[in-house]
Design an enzyme around this catalytic site. Sequence first.
Site, PDB file in Angstrom:
ATOM      1  NE  ARG A   1     -41.619  20.702  29.929  1.00  0.00           N
ATOM      2  CZ  ARG A   1     -41.411  21.874  29.353  1.00  0.00           C
ATOM      3  NH1 ARG A   1     -40.251  22.104  28.760  1.00  0.00           N
ATOM      4  NH2 ARG A   1     -42.360  22.801  29.343  1.00  0.00           N
TER       5      ARG A   1
ATOM      6  CD  GLU B   1     -36.786  20.640  35.351  1.00  0.00           C
ATOM      7  OE1 GLU B   1     -37.434  21.703  35.444  1.00  0.00           O
ATOM      8  OE2 GLU B   1     -36.432  20.162  34.272  1.00  0.00           O
TER       9      GLU B   1
ATOM     10  CG  HIS C   1     -36.417  23.960  32.875  1.00  0.00           C
ATOM     11  ND1 HIS C   1     -37.402  23.035  33.136  1.00  0.00           N
ATOM     12  CD2 HIS C   1     -36.753  24.517  31.672  1.00  0.00           C
ATOM     13  CE1 HIS C   1     -38.280  23.016  32.138  1.00  0.00           C
ATOM     14  NE2 HIS C   1     -37.897  23.921  31.242  1.00  0.00           N
TER      15      HIS C   1
END
Length: 317
Positions: free
Chosen positions: A235, A264, A283
Amino acid sequence: MSFRVAFLDDYQDVALSLSGFPADVDAVSFADHVDEPSRLIARLQGFDAVVCMRERTPVTAPILDGLPDLKLLITTGMRNASIDVAAARERGVTVCGTGSGAGRASTTEHTWALLMALARNLPAQDAAIRAGGWQRGLGTVLSGSTLGLVGLGKLGAAMVPVARALGMHVTAWSTNLTAERAAEVGVEALEHDAFFAGADVLSVHLVLSERSVATIGPREFALMKPGVLLVNTSRGPIVDEAALVDALYAGRIGGAALDVYDTEPLPGEHPLRTAPRTVLAPHTGYVSWSSYREYHADVVEDVAAFRAGAPVRELTP
């Protein structure tokens, strides 16, 4: 009356093709990401169930208050820090998860792909060829170097067999790592300063929590040896983003391979987009056909079980 299901953040536009609901379920997918709460609430009016792809969209108490028809909230995986599970339960909304075994394997492979690309300078080599050029820079050999694992849970431990196959020495550290756990996995547990000072490659595998935010900050970057490679597929906030950007632009580390960020999708003008010696992925550590098939099969099962009055894989606060 049909049961209405909304899939959020279906970036690859595959949710409907992988789901296979019965005819009395009306499923809709949204491929774009919506940050603004009022827009999200307006979009989700009238839906009985909402499916969140991991932590892409937060579901907070105010958002839940704006969705009076919502009965079921599903997250892919069995943990989602972006969903206020307690608030959902208070409002009579059931929260369920899915399996994620395939996602773990996908993330491990993705971590190594990012690390290899960074070590061998592949983005620059690829760009050079496409621009009519040829060799750019020198690659880094991982054999004989030290891989430092920040966190030794399931994902951290999964890195070890590949590292051994490459001839790497493996160390580990976290605030709660025990010697017994390190021995079980077969790695060397080190104290904080020795760990960060000794690694040639650092790979982050902590769960995000209040305690783990900025685990790697200015002090840790100061301890690192010149040329160290940093990989983060966990993360974003676990690594102090400002300190990372500073270390990259100042040339204090060899480079960073990143799959996760504080915000994000990554903002268009973010300094990481132009930072030197970086490999950036959006991601996608868990994003694969195998993980998505597992997620969406379980989503269909979650909806069917809920409608039958016997929810499965319920999440509790």
